[in-house]
Design an enzyme around this catalytic site. Structure first.
Site, PDB file in Angstrom:
ATOM      1  N   HIS A 222       3.527   9.069   8.033  1.00  0.00           N
ATOM      2  CA  HIS A 222       2.934   8.539   6.809  1.00  0.00           C
ATOM      3  C   HIS A 222       2.321   7.208   7.235  1.00  0.00           C
ATOM      4  CE1 HIS A 222       5.463  11.480   4.836  1.00  0.00           C
ATOM      5  NE2 HIS A 222       4.977  11.160   3.657  1.00  0.00           N
ATOM      6  N   GLU A 225      -0.439   4.330   3.748  1.00  0.00           N
ATOM      7  CA  GLU A 225      -0.565   4.878   2.387  1.00  0.00           C
ATOM      8  C   GLU A 225      -0.516   3.703   1.410  1.00  0.00           C
ATOM      9  OE1 GLU A 225       2.465   7.631   1.117  1.00  0.00           O
ATOM     10  OE2 GLU A 225       1.329   8.243  -0.650  1.00  0.00           O
TER      11      GLU A 225
HETATM   12 ZN    ZN Z   1       4.285  12.496   2.096  1.00  0.00          ZN
END
Ligand code: ZN
Length: 437
Positions: A222, A225
């Site tokens: 990730h 984000e």
């Molecule tokens: Zn995710």
């Protein structure tokens, strides 16, 4: 493989008169022993016989949908223990933290299996799921490793060891992640933008890439984000991917800060991502609802720069990310809905661009996951979906019904075409009217 069968050849399954994603029409697909044995114009296979024959009636047969980014440990938990009032990413993470101590093995397994059933019904036969490793019990890891084996006959599940609360920020996370990998989790995950500082984020990327290099595993973080254009962990990820020779097995998920970055910086960044062989996974349903939350107007869309990354030769997939969980109150496992949203958010309405959006939920994520034998060529695994649409663009437009799902040559799910029987004043009575066709 024998691609020129004779009348004496018997197949386990023959699909007649299919359109294919590459534009070929009136094609027959013959299957033997779980593999595609021949793909040819009908005339060449007319004399062949299959134990089962499926008439595609000119409709599209595609390799299965693939979701490169999902959270199977959180799915279908919407409302537990409460709903996300603000709808923000940070409240979602806090809410998940409240739910984690309440999770049980049985509930995790039941919800994940139920979602996998939904997925199969939608022709989604491969999922890469992140699994939170910040709970020292590793309950979700054990649950999803169990689910991975349970669903193996009909769905390929790949697991990512994901330190949701931060590799360095959350006490014990590094040890938990290592234990999860020892148990057989497939991919190294991380969340550099959630670490306390940019420096900690960069350090977490280095540690995670080195773990992956040592163990010969893929990496899927990730990454960035956030709407903060200063969040540049993708640069660090590409740097370590190059340094450690990880090209082709590294993905940056989300990359939403790229939406807000300075154009000049991005003109340098995208070639670095391409050179490093790093793939990008956007999650349009989630990015369009979670990002831009601190904006008034104009409000940023927050999805990464999909067409620009594609133009540079970067593999870009669209993931579903969430269905009925602390972050997203909607969703149904429909990768055509994901492609539909991605197409709109990225303004990819050109003909080639729309087809690229179909690839972003089929062949591209299959490549990112490294799926063995994926595709419609002879020799590939006989996994495919018959859609109630004539081509990929119509499939996205209609979020087309999955008329039949085939796994290893066997029909494992069917859905009747959606029709309406109309009875309108002044109009001829119409039955079985396929809406939108
Ligand atoms: Zn995710």
């Amino acid at each position: 493989m024998n691609a020129t069968p004779s009348a004496s050849v018997q197949y386990d399954l023959i699909v007649r008169n299919a359109a294919l994603p590459d534009g070929r029409t009136a094609m027959d697909i013959a299957v033997r022993d779980g593999r595609i044995a021949a793909v040819a114009p009908h005339a060449e296979l007319a004399a062949a016989r299959g134990a089962t024959e499926l008439d595609a009636q000119g409709q599209l047969v595609t390799p299965p949908f693939v979701d490169a980014h999902f959270h199977l440990d959180a799915t279908l938990s919407f409302g537990l223990p409460r709903v996300n009032a603000s709808g923000t990413l940070l409240e979602g993470i806090a809410l998940w933290g409240e739910l984690k101590p309440l999770l049980t093995m049985d509930a995790l397994v039941d919800r994940a299996l139920e979602y996998c059933d939904w997925a199969v019904g939608r022709g989604l036969l491969a999922i890469r799921s992140h699994v939170d490793v910040c709970d020292p019990r590793l309950l979700a890891v054990d649950a999803l490793l169990h689910v991975r084996e349970r669903v193996r006959p009909y769905l390929d599940l790949q697991l990512v060891a994901f330190p949701q609360d931060g590799l360095l920020r959350s006490e014990g996370a590094l040890g938990n992640l290592t234990r999860a990998l020892d148990k057989g989790v497939d991919v190294v995950g991380g969340i550099p933008h959630f670490e306390r500082t940019m420096a900690d984020g960069a350090e977490s990327v280095r540690i995670l890439c080195e773990i992956a290099a040592r163990r010969g595993l893929p990496v899927d973080l990730h990454c960035d984000e956030t709407d903060d254009p200063a969040s540049r962990h993708i640069e660090t990820l590409a740097l370590h991917a190059r340094r450690l020779g990880l090209a082709g097995r590294v993905a940056g998920s989300h990359l939403t800060s790229m939406h807000s970055m300075d154009n000049y910086y991005v003109s340098k960044l995208i070639p670095l991502i391409a050179e490093a062989g790093v793939a990008a996974i956007a999650n349009p349903l989630i990015n369009i609802t979670i990002q831009g939350r601190h904006d008034t107007y104009p409000k940023r869309r927050g999805m990464t720069r999909v067409p620009e990354l594609m133009a540079a030769g970067v593999d870009v997939a669209f993931g579903h990310d969430c269905v009925l969980d602390p972050w997203y109150p909607l969703g149904s496992g429909d990768m055509l809905e994901v492609a539909h949203m991605g197409l709109h958010v990225a303004q990819m309405t050109g003909q080639a661009a729309m087809r690229a959006c179909f690839d972003a939920v089929t062949v591209t994520p299959a490549r990112i996951l490294g799926l063995d034998g994926y595709g419609l060529a002879p020799g590939c695994r006989a996994d495919f979906v018959l859609l109630d649409a004539r081509d990929p663009v119509e499939a996205i437009r209609l979020r087309a019904t999955r008329l039949a799902i085939v796994r290893r040559g066997r029909v494992i799910a069917r859905t009747p075409a959606a029709t309406a029987a109309l009875d309108l004043p002044g109009r001829p009575a119409t039955t079985d009217y396929r809406i939108g066709r």
